[in-house]
Design a protein around this motif. Sequence first.
Motif, PDB file in Angstrom:
ATOM      1  N   PHE A  84      -5.970  -4.788   4.569  1.00 59.97           N
ATOM      2  CA  PHE A  84      -7.381  -4.548   4.329  1.00 59.97           C
ATOM      3  C   PHE A  84      -7.924  -3.353   5.107  1.00 59.97           C
ATOM      4  O   PHE A  84      -9.131  -3.129   5.130  1.00 59.97           O
ATOM      5  CB  PHE A  84      -8.182  -5.814   4.660  1.00 59.97           C
ATOM      6  CG  PHE A  84      -7.819  -6.960   3.768  1.00 59.97           C
ATOM      7  CD1 PHE A  84      -8.380  -7.093   2.515  1.00 59.97           C
ATOM      8  CD2 PHE A  84      -6.878  -7.897   4.174  1.00 59.97           C
ATOM      9  CE1 PHE A  84      -8.033  -8.144   1.677  1.00 59.97           C
ATOM     10  CE2 PHE A  84      -6.521  -8.954   3.351  1.00 59.97           C
ATOM     11  CZ  PHE A  84      -7.099  -9.073   2.101  1.00 59.97           C
ATOM     12  N   ASP A  85      -7.025  -2.576   5.726  1.00 58.74           N
ATOM     13  CA  ASP A  85      -7.427  -1.340   6.384  1.00 58.74           C
ATOM     14  C   ASP A  85      -8.145  -0.472   5.356  1.00 58.74           C
ATOM     15  O   ASP A  85      -7.710  -0.369   4.208  1.00 58.74           O
ATOM     16  CB  ASP A  85      -6.193  -0.616   6.940  1.00 58.74           C
ATOM     17  CG  ASP A  85      -6.534   0.737   7.500  1.00 58.74           C
ATOM     18  OD1 ASP A  85      -7.040   0.796   8.634  1.00 58.74           O
ATOM     19  OD2 ASP A  85      -6.308   1.743   6.785  1.00 58.74           O
ATOM     20  N   ILE A  86      -9.223   0.166   5.733  1.00 58.43           N
ATOM     21  CA  ILE A  86     -10.048   0.906   4.780  1.00 58.43           C
ATOM     22  C   ILE A  86      -9.242   1.970   4.032  1.00 58.43           C
ATOM     23  O   ILE A  86      -9.413   2.156   2.828  1.00 58.43           O
ATOM     24  CB  ILE A  86     -11.305   1.516   5.461  1.00 58.43           C
ATOM     25  CG1 ILE A  86     -12.272   2.084   4.422  1.00 58.43           C
ATOM     26  CG2 ILE A  86     -10.918   2.603   6.454  1.00 58.43           C
ATOM     27  CD1 ILE A  86     -12.912   1.060   3.547  1.00 58.43           C
ATOM     28  N   ARG A  87      -8.329   2.653   4.700  1.00 58.21           N
ATOM     29  CA  ARG A  87      -7.537   3.682   4.021  1.00 58.21           C
ATOM     30  C   ARG A  87      -6.586   3.054   3.008  1.00 58.21           C
ATOM     31  O   ARG A  87      -6.479   3.506   1.876  1.00 58.21           O
ATOM     32  CB  ARG A  87      -6.787   4.526   5.046  1.00 58.21           C
ATOM     33  CG  ARG A  87      -7.715   5.453   5.830  1.00 58.21           C
ATOM     34  CD  ARG A  87      -6.965   6.153   6.951  1.00 58.21           C
ATOM     35  NE  ARG A  87      -6.553   5.195   7.977  1.00 58.21           N
ATOM     36  CZ  ARG A  87      -7.267   4.875   9.045  1.00 58.21           C
ATOM     37  NH1 ARG A  87      -8.413   5.457   9.247  1.00 58.21           N
ATOM     38  NH2 ARG A  87      -6.837   4.005   9.923  1.00 58.21           N
ATOM     39  N   SER A  88      -5.912   1.990   3.418  1.00 57.09           N
ATOM     40  CA  SER A  88      -4.991   1.302   2.504  1.00 57.09           C
ATOM     41  C   SER A  88      -5.750   0.685   1.344  1.00 57.09           C
ATOM     42  O   SER A  88      -5.318   0.752   0.187  1.00 57.09           O
ATOM     43  CB  SER A  88      -4.227   0.203   3.234  1.00 57.09           C
ATOM     44  OG  SER A  88      -3.472   0.734   4.277  1.00 57.09           O
ATOM     45  N   TYR A  89      -6.884   0.079   1.654  1.00 56.84           N
ATOM     46  CA  TYR A  89      -7.665  -0.619   0.637  1.00 56.84           C
ATOM     47  C   TYR A  89      -8.224   0.359  -0.395  1.00 56.84           C
ATOM     48  O   TYR A  89      -8.143   0.122  -1.594  1.00 56.84           O
ATOM     49  CB  TYR A  89      -8.787  -1.413   1.314  1.00 56.84           C
ATOM     50  CG  TYR A  89      -9.360  -2.498   0.456  1.00 56.84           C
ATOM     51  CD1 TYR A  89      -8.604  -3.612   0.102  1.00 56.84           C
ATOM     52  CD2 TYR A  89     -10.671  -2.428   0.006  1.00 56.84           C
ATOM     53  CE1 TYR A  89      -9.133  -4.622  -0.685  1.00 56.84           C
ATOM     54  CE2 TYR A  89     -11.205  -3.442  -0.782  1.00 56.84           C
ATOM     55  CZ  TYR A  89     -10.434  -4.527  -1.118  1.00 56.84           C
ATOM     56  OH  TYR A  89     -10.953  -5.521  -1.892  1.00 56.84           O
ATOM     57  N   THR A  90      -8.769   1.490   0.060  1.00 50.56           N
ATOM     58  CA  THR A  90      -9.323   2.454  -0.894  1.00 50.56           C
ATOM     59  C   THR A  90      -8.220   3.112  -1.709  1.00 50.56           C
ATOM     60  O   THR A  90      -8.400   3.361  -2.907  1.00 50.56           O
ATOM     61  CB  THR A  90     -10.182   3.532  -0.191  1.00 50.56           C
ATOM     62  OG1 THR A  90      -9.413   4.147   0.837  1.00 50.56           O
ATOM     63  CG2 THR A  90     -11.443   2.943   0.374  1.00 50.56           C
ATOM     64  N   THR A  91      -7.070   3.366  -1.106  1.00 52.38           N
ATOM     65  CA  THR A  91      -5.945   3.911  -1.860  1.00 52.38           C
ATOM     66  C   THR A  91      -5.512   2.935  -2.953  1.00 52.38           C
ATOM     67  O   THR A  91      -5.254   3.335  -4.092  1.00 52.38           O
ATOM     68  CB  THR A  91      -4.758   4.226  -0.920  1.00 52.38           C
ATOM     69  OG1 THR A  91      -5.186   5.197   0.034  1.00 52.38           O
ATOM     70  CG2 THR A  91      -3.558   4.744  -1.687  1.00 52.38           C
ATOM     71  N   SER A  92      -5.461   1.663  -2.612  1.00 50.82           N
ATOM     72  CA  SER A  92      -5.111   0.635  -3.590  1.00 50.82           C
ATOM     73  C   SER A  92      -6.126   0.602  -4.732  1.00 50.82           C
ATOM     74  O   SER A  92      -5.751   0.526  -5.907  1.00 50.82           O
ATOM     75  CB  SER A  92      -5.047  -0.730  -2.898  1.00 50.82           C
ATOM     76  OG  SER A  92      -4.829  -1.746  -3.825  1.00 50.82           O
TER      77      SER A  92
END
Length: 99
Positions: free
Chosen positions: A77-85
Motif C-alpha cells: 500500500f506504499d503510495i508509489r506502489s499503489y499508484t503504479t498499480s
Amino acid sequence: IDEEALGLVPIEAMACGVPLIVSDSGGMRETVISGKTGIVVPRNDAEALASAAGRILGSAALRAELTEAGKRRAQVFDIRSYTTSLEHIYEESMETQHG
C-alpha cells in the motif's frame, strides 16, 4: 466497529510493526489477511476479540510472524506502489476498450 472504505489505520500499524486484531468489516478485509498479517474477528464478538488477544499475547512466535508479514503487507500500500498499480489497471482498461 464501523465500515471503513480502506483500512488505513491497520496499514499504518503493520508498517510500524504492530501485530493486529481487527473486526471483519469494510476495508479491514482488504488490508489484513487473517492468520497471516493479523487476526480478523467477527464484528461485535467480544469473546473472539479476547481469544485473539490471548493468542497474540501468549505467543512471541505468533507476534513475530504477524509483525514481519504485516510489514511486508504494508509495503503493498506504499503510495508509489499503489499508484503504479492503479496506473496499470487504467492502462489495461483503456487497451481493452480501444481494442
